[in-house]
Structure formats: structure tokens, C-alpha cells
Design a protein around this motif. Sequence first.
Motif, PDB file in Angstrom:
ATOM      1  N   UNK A 187      -7.387  -1.475  -3.174  1.00  0.00           N
ATOM      2  CA  UNK A 187      -7.137  -1.572  -4.614  1.00  0.00           C
ATOM      3  C   UNK A 187      -7.747  -0.377  -5.338  1.00  0.00           C
ATOM      4  N   UNK A 188      -8.958   0.011  -4.962  1.00  0.00           N
ATOM      5  CA  UNK A 188      -9.620   1.156  -5.611  1.00  0.00           C
ATOM      6  C   UNK A 188      -8.887   2.467  -5.345  1.00  0.00           C
ATOM      7  N   UNK A 189      -8.166   2.546  -4.243  1.00  0.00           N
ATOM      8  CA  UNK A 189      -7.427   3.765  -3.914  1.00  0.00           C
ATOM      9  C   UNK A 189      -6.121   3.887  -4.701  1.00  0.00           C
ATOM     10  N   UNK A 190      -5.764   2.838  -5.434  1.00  0.00           N
ATOM     11  CA  UNK A 190      -4.530   2.825  -6.215  1.00  0.00           C
ATOM     12  C   UNK A 190      -4.856   2.684  -7.698  1.00  0.00           C
ATOM     13  N   UNK A 191      -3.845   2.866  -8.518  1.00  0.00           N
ATOM     14  CA  UNK A 191      -4.032   2.709  -9.965  1.00  0.00           C
ATOM     15  C   UNK A 191      -4.275   1.244 -10.299  1.00  0.00           C
ATOM     16  N   UNK A 192      -4.905   1.017 -11.433  1.00  0.00           N
ATOM     17  CA  UNK A 192      -5.301  -0.347 -11.801  1.00  0.00           C
ATOM     18  C   UNK A 192      -4.108  -1.265 -12.028  1.00  0.00           C
ATOM     19  N   UNK A 193      -2.936  -0.687 -12.346  1.00  0.00           N
ATOM     20  CA  UNK A 193      -1.755  -1.526 -12.580  1.00  0.00           C
ATOM     21  C   UNK A 193      -0.776  -1.479 -11.402  1.00  0.00           C
ATOM     22  N   UNK A 194      -1.240  -1.009 -10.244  1.00  0.00           N
ATOM     23  CA  UNK A 194      -0.366  -0.924  -9.082  1.00  0.00           C
ATOM     24  C   UNK A 194      -0.027  -2.320  -8.557  1.00  0.00           C
ATOM     25  N   UNK A 195       0.996  -2.374  -7.732  1.00  0.00           N
ATOM     26  CA  UNK A 195       1.391  -3.678  -7.171  1.00  0.00           C
ATOM     27  C   UNK A 195       0.280  -4.274  -6.315  1.00  0.00           C
ATOM     28  N   UNK A 196      -0.400  -3.442  -5.554  1.00  0.00           N
ATOM     29  CA  UNK A 196      -1.467  -3.966  -4.685  1.00  0.00           C
ATOM     30  C   UNK A 196      -2.622  -4.518  -5.519  1.00  0.00           C
ATOM     31  N   UNK A 222       0.844  -1.192   0.000  1.00  0.00           N
ATOM     32  CA  UNK A 222       0.000   0.000   0.000  1.00  0.00           C
ATOM     33  C   UNK A 222       0.880   1.242   0.000  1.00  0.00           C
ATOM     34  N   UNK A 223       0.617   2.134  -0.947  1.00  0.00           N
ATOM     35  CA  UNK A 223       1.417   3.359  -1.064  1.00  0.00           C
ATOM     36  C   UNK A 223       0.815   4.509  -0.274  1.00  0.00           C
ATOM     37  N   UNK A 224      -0.495   4.541  -0.163  1.00  0.00           N
ATOM     38  CA  UNK A 224      -1.167   5.585   0.612  1.00  0.00           C
ATOM     39  C   UNK A 224      -2.541   5.092   1.027  1.00  0.00           C
ATOM     40  N   UNK A 225      -3.111   5.773   2.006  1.00  0.00           N
ATOM     41  CA  UNK A 225      -4.457   5.432   2.458  1.00  0.00           C
ATOM     42  C   UNK A 225      -5.333   6.669   2.387  1.00  0.00           C
ATOM     43  N   UNK A 226      -6.619   6.452   2.212  1.00  0.00           N
ATOM     44  CA  UNK A 226      -7.590   7.544   2.241  1.00  0.00           C
ATOM     45  C   UNK A 226      -8.636   7.225   3.315  1.00  0.00           C
TER      46      UNK A 226
END
Length: 198
Positions: free
Chosen positions: A127-136, A67-71
Motif C-alpha cells: 500500500x505504501x508503494x502505491x498512491x493513497x487512492x490506488x486500488x490496492x 499491485x501495479x509495481x514492486x520495489x
Amino acid sequence: MRTSRVEAFSDGVLAIIITIMVLELRVPEGHEWTDLFVLWPKVLSYLISFVYVGIYWNNHHHLFQLVEWVNGAVLLANLHLLFWLSLFPFVTAWAGESHFAAIPMTCYGAVALMAAISYTILQVVIVRAHESNSRVARAAGSDRKGRISIAAYLVAIIAPFFGEVGVWVSGVCLAGVAVMWFLPDRRVERTLAEPGPS
């Protein structure tokens, strides 16, 4: 927002949950092996719950490495998970005290089911908080073990209504899920091992 505070808070809550569970194990009144043996339902209930909470901590730790960031939605989903995990001491004590009676086992299965659903929700929100191709997002992939777990929990909830055999079926389902998840989720480890940028 950074993930460090979410992880630290979650670690603290999980540590408190385990502490509360172990405090339910009372010292035997006597000093003989037979006095210790009568505690077997409580010890077994604690052991299974300890494994469950440990598995959630392990998978939560693995997930948050990606996870790179949280909202705000991630924070709420994480609290939702912690709420259901915080009920494990209650159902653990009840199942052990009752020698795994039907209604306590149904309630234990229900808490386990809701914890599994809330973890799935947390994963989806992350997953929704990150880009679709992110590692998570790549690590989330197909969650076959998660779907099997939810099906087993449903059986564990319903089975005790069918008598003594149903209570045993419920226990086997709960223990089976714990065994299935005993090793960390390899999807995260494989994603962490991938070369190149995230």
C-alpha cells in the motif's frame, strides 16, 4: 519493477512447501484399515496446513492482481512471508508425529502467527508503494479478519500450557482461522469489480 517475477517465485516456493508437507505422509507399514487409522494425526495436521498454505496462496494471488509495481521493500516483505510459510512443513510434521503435544502445538501457533503478521506487513508495504487512492490501498481498508486471526493465534500459542484441554483449544483456534479464511478475501474482488480507472 513488474510483479510477474515476484508472483512466479512465490508460486514456486508455495508449491515446494506443499510438496514437502505431503512427503512427510509415509505409507502405512501394514495393509489393514487399522494401519491407516494410526496415521490420523499426521493426515489431520497435513490437511490443516494444506488449507493454510492454500489460503495464503489464494490471498497472495488476489492481492497481486491489484499491485501495479514492486520495489525493494515489497520484495523483502514478500521474502519475509515466504520464510514463515516455509516453516509449515516442520511444524506440521512435528505436530502430527507428537499427536498434537503441547510444545509442538505452541510452535505451530507461533509459525501461524508470524505468517499472519508477515502477510500484514507485506500488505502495508505494498500500500505504501502505491498512491493513497490506488486500488490496492482501497482494497486493504479495514482488516478485521486479520486482527481476529492474530488474536486466535495468540490463544493457540498460550492455551497448550494449560493441559490437555488447552491443546484442544489451540487446535480449535487454528482450525477456526482456517475455516474463516477459506473463502478468498472479498475486499480485493470488490475492488477489482469497481468501474473506472484505478
